[in-house]
Design an enzyme around this catalytic site. Structure first.
Site, short mmCIF file in Angstrom:
data_model
loop_
_atom_site.label_atom_id
_atom_site.label_comp_id
_atom_site.label_asym_id
_atom_site.label_seq_id
_atom_site.Cartn_x
_atom_site.Cartn_y
_atom_site.Cartn_z
N SER A 99 1.00 -1.38 -0.30
CA SER A 99 -0.01 0.12 -0.18
C SER A 99 1.07 1.70 -0.07
O SER A 99 1.92 1.46 -0.70
CB SER A 99 -0.43 0.31 0.87
OG SER A 99 -2.05 0.59 1.04
N HIS A 251 -7.39 -6.43 0.23
CA HIS A 251 -6.53 -5.41 0.37
C HIS A 251 -4.79 -5.83 0.83
O HIS A 251 -4.08 -5.53 0.76
CB HIS A 251 -6.57 -3.98 0.78
CG HIS A 251 -5.85 -2.58 1.04
ND1 HIS A 251 -5.00 -2.19 -0.28
CD2 HIS A 251 -4.91 -2.51 1.90
CE1 HIS A 251 -3.98 -1.52 -0.06
NE2 HIS A 251 -4.57 -1.51 1.41
#
Length: 276
Positions: A99, A251
């Site tokens: 991320s 994610h």
């Protein structure tokens, strides 16, 4: 596990696998926003037998210093990672970022083409622009750090984990506590305010086009935080890029697909990409 001073700030890091003296390839793990070294605990066991692994908590997060003088920009985070490598005596490494950590890894790659051999971006953040000016202005309100802490304390944590993890079976009390523990201290929110103020926009298309190193990007097709279309934009901008999408994953790929990700990283590291 230990602490080290880099660029005027105390960093916590963990070391696994081969010793640096053995001269094996070095992998550096860089966590994402609101995270820490904890986020890689399921990935490390699949890689530590073949590599030297260094995992660090960025300033403001995990067990690293919650500095009130550090500049929490992505560029400076990238510079810090390079300083960490230098401090540890590492001449060349593969940076693996999740991320926001992926964006920081790309920053480091741009700043030093020789020290950063390759980059792996896992659900790599990008194309988000700077923090909204309204939020930056709010950050100057007295006691805003306490307001932030109150907000996070009241937040429905279980619902938040459902947003970032497609596999609900992974959401255990131990997992949630591991992510939340660093967020209990008020000092965390004081450094978070500095990140709100200092975080510039993500790397532009023009900058991304100048990255010389090979880059591997991995995504979960169910990612609601950094959707796969971000990866598709990266493909257009980064010259030497590989792209892999994992079906049915969200994610937190290092949590959901650690073995598959490790296998992909291993293949990527072994490929000389025409450099030899």
């Amino acid at each position: 596990m230990g602490m080290v001073q880099v660029n005027g700030v105390s960093l916590y890091y963990e070391q696994y696998g081969k010793s640096l003296a053995e001269g094996k390839a070095v992998l550096v793990l860089i966590h994402g926003y609101l995270s820490s070294t904890f986020s890689f605990r399921r990935l490390v066991p699949y890689l530590e037998h073949d590599y030297t692994i260094l995992s660090l908590d960025l300033p403001g997060f995990g067990k690293s210093e919650k500095s009130l003088t550090f500049v929490y920009s992505l560029h400076n985070y990238g510079k810090l990672v390079l300083g960490f490598l230098n401090r540890m005596g590492v001449k060349q490494a593969v940076l693996i970022g999740h991320s926001m950590g992926g964006q920081i890894a790309l920053q480091s790659a741009l700043q030093n083409h020789s020290m950063v051999k390759k980059v792996v971006g896992i659900a790599c953040a990008g194309y988000m622009g700077p923090v909204k000016r309204s939020l930056v202005r709010l950050s100057y309100i007295p006691f805003f750090s306490r307001m932030l802490k109150f907000y996070f304390d009241k937040k429905d944590i279980a619902a938040s984990f459902l947003e970032i993890t497609n596999d609900r079976s992974l959401i255990t009390k131990e997992m949630m506590e591991g992510y939340l523990k660093p967020m209990y201290a008020l000092a965390f929110y004081k450094s978070l305010i500095r990140l709100i103020r200092h975080r510039e926009g993500d790397l532009s298309s023009e900058k991304l086009k100048t990255i010389k190193q090979p880059v591997l990007l991995m995504w979960g097709d169910k990612d609601q935080i950094v959707p796969p279309h971000v990866g598709e934009r990266f493909i257009q901008d980064i010259p030497r890029v590989e792209y892999k999408v994992f079906q049915g994953a969200g994610h937190l790929l290092p949590e959901e697909r650690p073995e598959e990700i490790a296998n992909r990283i291993r293949s990527f590291c072994l490929n000389n990409h025409g450099d030899d």
